[in-house]
Scaffold this active site. Sequence first.
Site, PDB file in Angstrom:
ATOM      1  N   LYS A 116       0.818  -1.219   0.000  1.00 26.35           N
ATOM      2  CA  LYS A 116       0.000   0.000   0.000  1.00 26.35           C
ATOM      3  C   LYS A 116       0.847   1.263   0.000  1.00 26.35           C
ATOM      4  O   LYS A 116       0.442   2.289  -0.543  1.00 26.35           O
ATOM      5  CB  LYS A 116      -0.915   0.007   1.220  1.00 26.35           C
ATOM      6  CG  LYS A 116      -1.972  -1.079   1.199  1.00 26.35           C
ATOM      7  CD  LYS A 116      -2.920  -0.865   2.357  1.00 26.35           C
ATOM      8  CE  LYS A 116      -3.896  -2.003   2.495  1.00 26.35           C
ATOM      9  NZ  LYS A 116      -4.918  -1.694   3.502  1.00 26.35           N
ATOM     10  N   TYR A 202      -5.857  10.467   9.639  1.00 31.16           N
ATOM     11  CA  TYR A 202      -7.159   9.808   9.752  1.00 31.16           C
ATOM     12  C   TYR A 202      -8.242  10.785   9.316  1.00 31.16           C
ATOM     13  O   TYR A 202      -8.393  11.862   9.893  1.00 31.16           O
ATOM     14  CB  TYR A 202      -7.402   9.338  11.190  1.00 31.16           C
ATOM     15  CG  TYR A 202      -8.703   8.595  11.346  1.00 31.16           C
ATOM     16  CD1 TYR A 202      -8.850   7.322  10.809  1.00 31.16           C
ATOM     17  CD2 TYR A 202      -9.787   9.165  12.008  1.00 31.16           C
ATOM     18  CE1 TYR A 202     -10.037   6.634  10.924  1.00 31.16           C
ATOM     19  CE2 TYR A 202     -10.981   8.476  12.133  1.00 31.16           C
ATOM     20  CZ  TYR A 202     -11.103   7.209  11.585  1.00 31.16           C
ATOM     21  OH  TYR A 202     -12.289   6.535  11.698  1.00 31.16           O
ATOM     22  N   GLU A 288      -6.450   2.789  -1.678  1.00 27.86           N
ATOM     23  CA  GLU A 288      -5.696   1.619  -2.135  1.00 27.86           C
ATOM     24  C   GLU A 288      -6.334   1.062  -3.395  1.00 27.86           C
ATOM     25  O   GLU A 288      -7.458   1.423  -3.754  1.00 27.86           O
ATOM     26  CB  GLU A 288      -5.629   0.538  -1.052  1.00 27.86           C
ATOM     27  CG  GLU A 288      -6.950  -0.097  -0.720  1.00 27.86           C
ATOM     28  CD  GLU A 288      -6.783  -1.435   0.005  1.00 27.86           C
ATOM     29  OE1 GLU A 288      -5.705  -2.026  -0.019  1.00 27.86           O
ATOM     30  OE2 GLU A 288      -7.776  -1.891   0.576  1.00 27.86           O
ATOM     31  N   ARG A 292      -8.084  -7.516  -7.900  1.00 25.40           N
ATOM     32  CA  ARG A 292      -8.866  -8.756  -8.051  1.00 25.40           C
ATOM     33  C   ARG A 292     -10.333  -8.387  -8.155  1.00 25.40           C
ATOM     34  O   ARG A 292     -10.686  -7.223  -8.007  1.00 25.40           O
ATOM     35  CB  ARG A 292      -8.675  -9.629  -6.808  1.00 25.40           C
ATOM     36  CG  ARG A 292      -8.974  -8.789  -5.566  1.00 25.40           C
ATOM     37  CD  ARG A 292      -9.089  -9.572  -4.307  1.00 25.40           C
ATOM     38  NE  ARG A 292      -9.048  -8.707  -3.143  1.00 25.40           N
ATOM     39  CZ  ARG A 292     -10.068  -8.032  -2.646  1.00 25.40           C
ATOM     40  NH1 ARG A 292     -11.247  -8.076  -3.224  1.00 25.40           N
ATOM     41  NH2 ARG A 292      -9.934  -7.274  -1.580  1.00 25.40           N
TER      42      ARG A 292
HETATM   43  P1  ADP Z   1      -8.052  -3.119   4.056  1.00 26.19           P
HETATM   44  O1  ADP Z   1      -7.219  -3.290   2.826  1.00 26.19           O
HETATM   45  O2  ADP Z   1      -7.515  -3.798   5.250  1.00 26.19           O
HETATM   46  O3  ADP Z   1      -9.505  -3.378   3.788  1.00 26.19           O
HETATM   47  P2  ADP Z   1      -8.300  -0.245   3.626  1.00 26.19           P
HETATM   48  O4  ADP Z   1      -7.070   0.547   3.417  1.00 26.19           O
HETATM   49  O5  ADP Z   1      -9.115  -0.595   2.415  1.00 26.19           O
HETATM   50  O6  ADP Z   1      -7.912  -1.564   4.431  1.00 26.19           O
HETATM   51  O7  ADP Z   1      -9.235   0.487   4.667  1.00 26.19           O
HETATM   52  C1  ADP Z   1     -10.409  -0.127   5.171  1.00 26.19           C
HETATM   53  C2  ADP Z   1     -11.306   0.909   5.826  1.00 26.19           C
HETATM   54  O8  ADP Z   1     -10.606   1.580   6.892  1.00 26.19           O
HETATM   55  C3  ADP Z   1     -11.768   2.029   4.910  1.00 26.19           C
HETATM   56  O9  ADP Z   1     -12.890   1.673   4.158  1.00 26.19           O
HETATM   57  C4  ADP Z   1     -12.064   3.122   5.917  1.00 26.19           C
HETATM   58  O10 ADP Z   1     -13.313   2.933   6.542  1.00 26.19           O
HETATM   59  C5  ADP Z   1     -10.982   2.941   6.958  1.00 26.19           C
HETATM   60  N1  ADP Z   1      -9.822   3.803   6.654  1.00 26.19           N
HETATM   61  C6  ADP Z   1      -8.689   3.467   6.020  1.00 26.19           C
HETATM   62  N2  ADP Z   1      -7.829   4.512   5.909  1.00 26.19           N
HETATM   63  C7  ADP Z   1      -8.429   5.566   6.502  1.00 26.19           C
HETATM   64  C8  ADP Z   1      -8.069   6.942   6.728  1.00 26.19           C
HETATM   65  N3  ADP Z   1      -6.894   7.450   6.330  1.00 26.19           N
HETATM   66  N4  ADP Z   1      -8.971   7.728   7.360  1.00 26.19           N
HETATM   67  C9  ADP Z   1     -10.171   7.249   7.777  1.00 26.19           C
HETATM   68  N5  ADP Z   1     -10.549   5.973   7.613  1.00 26.19           N
HETATM   69  C10 ADP Z   1      -9.714   5.123   6.979  1.00 26.19           C
END
Ligand code: ADP
Length: 451
Positions: A116, A202, A288, A292
Site C-alpha cells: 500500500k 485519519y 488503495e 482482483r
Molecule cells: P483493508 O485493505 O484492510 O480493507 P483499507 O485501506 O481498504 O484496508 O481500509 C479499510 C477501511 O478503513 C476504509 O474503508 C475506511 O473505513 C478505513 N480507513 C482506512 N484509511 C483511513 C483513513 N486514512 N482515514 C479514515 N478511515 C480510513
Amino acid sequence: MFHKVLIANRGEIAVRIIRALRELGIKSVAVYSEADKDSLHAKLADEAICIGPASPVESYLNMERIISATISSGAEAIHPGFGFLSENAKFVEMCEKCNIKVIGPSSDVIRKMGNKSEARNTMTEANIPVVPGSDHIIYDVDEAHEFADKIGYPVIIKAALGGGGKGMRIAVNSREFEERFETARLESENAFADDGMYIEKYIVNPRHIEFQIMADSYGNVVHLGERDCTIQRNHQKMLEESPSSAISPEMRKVMGETAVRAAKAAHYENAGTIEFLLDKDNKFYFMEMNTRIQVEHPVTEMVTGTDLIKEQIFVAQGQELSFTQDDIKISGHAIECRINAENPDKNFMPCPGVINEIHIPGGNDIRVDTAIYNGYQVPANYDSMILKLIVHDQNRYCAIHKMQSALGELVIDGIDTNIDFLYGILDDQEYKNGDITTDYIKNYIKKRCEK
Ligand code: ADP
C-alpha cells in the site's frame, strides 16, 4: 480460448465463477479441502480435486498443490476469486513460470499495488490525490511517532501489506501512539509475516467510495461507476450499493476519470478496484487498489448490465474489452447485503453449524449468490459470509424496499445470522436518508442498545 479453467477458491465466489465458465462453454475444475468435500462448488464443477486438510495453509493457500492440480487436470488458467491467493504476487509469478494464466493482472502489478505504501507513491507520481501520509515504509517506532506528531492527530497506522481491516489502528493523540503502533505491527506480523507500516492522516467521518475498473491488454481502461461501501463494521464491509447517494454525475465523471488514470499509472490489466475516501467537504483521496474481483462486484453488474467475471475471462484470453466508456450507463440502483453466519447480539461471534432449512427469496431483479443448501454444514475454518443478497430497482428508495422485502422472505434456519440486523439498518431513518459515514454501524449499535 480457454478450454478448462481451475478455480482456486471455495464458497459462493467459486460457484459464481463455475457458472460463468459453464455459460461460456469452458470446463471447470474445482479444488476443495477435506472440510469442503460436500460443498456446492466441488459438486457443481466438471471436475473436483481434493487439495488437502481443512486448514487454509494446507489447502486453499497451498501454492504447490494448486499448481499441481492445474497441471494434472490440463487446465490452462486459474481464476483466484477473492481472498486466499488472489493478491499473492509470488503465487502468480509461480504460475507465470509454469505457463499458467492467472485471470487477473501480472505478478509485477500485484506486487506494486499490493504494497500500500508503494501504491501511494505510484499514485502521487501520477498526480492522483492520496490521503496525506508517510512516503516510505516505516519500521522504527520513534520515526513513526515523530512523523505522526508532525502531520497531527488523529492518524491511522496501517500495515504496508494489510488487507481485510487487519494491521490497522487509529491513534487520536501522541500519548497513545506508541502502544497503537506496536499493536498494529504485531497484528501485521501475525497476519502478513511482515512488519512494514505507514502512517496516514485519519479522515474523520468519511465515506468509502470505490470505482470498478476493467482494463484489457491493448491499453483500453473503462470505469463502471462507483460503489458506496460506507456501511462497515471494524473496517469490514457489510452492505454495499451503487450508485452512491453522495456522488453527483459531475463527481462521478471526475472520480471515474481519476480511477482510470490511476489504473493506467499502474499499467493495469483485468478487473480492479480503486478505493477512495470522501471527506465531509467532498474531497476525495486514493486509499488503495484491489487487484482482483471484489465481493461486492454484483451491484456494479446490476446497474451496468455487465458480467464482470466473463469480462475477466475475455481479457485474460487476450480479447479486447467488450464495451467502451460510452457504452457504460448507470441504470437504477442496486444494494448488496452480506449474510454472515454470526450472532450480532454476541459481538458478531461466528457461529458455524448445520443449516436445517433454507428458503431463498425470488422475484424481479433479486439475485442470490451462495453455496449453501439444506443440510449443509457451514465449516468453522473459513470466512463467515455464507450468502449475498443483491437487489436492483429504479431508484434507491425502491431498492431499499425491495431489499427489505427480500430479507423478510429469506430463511436460514439452524445457525445464527445477521439477517435481522441488516433489516434494522434498512429500516433506520439515517440510513434511508443516506446520512452515513464509516462510523454508522458503531453509532447504530449504540442507538439500538439505548432503546
Ligand atoms: P483493508 O485493505 O484492510 O480493507 P483499507 O485501506 O481498504 O484496508 O481500509 C479499510 C477501511 O478503513 C476504509 O474503508 C475506511 O473505513 C478505513 N480507513 C482506512 N484509511 C483511513 C483513513 N486514512 N482515514 C479514515 N478511515 C480510513
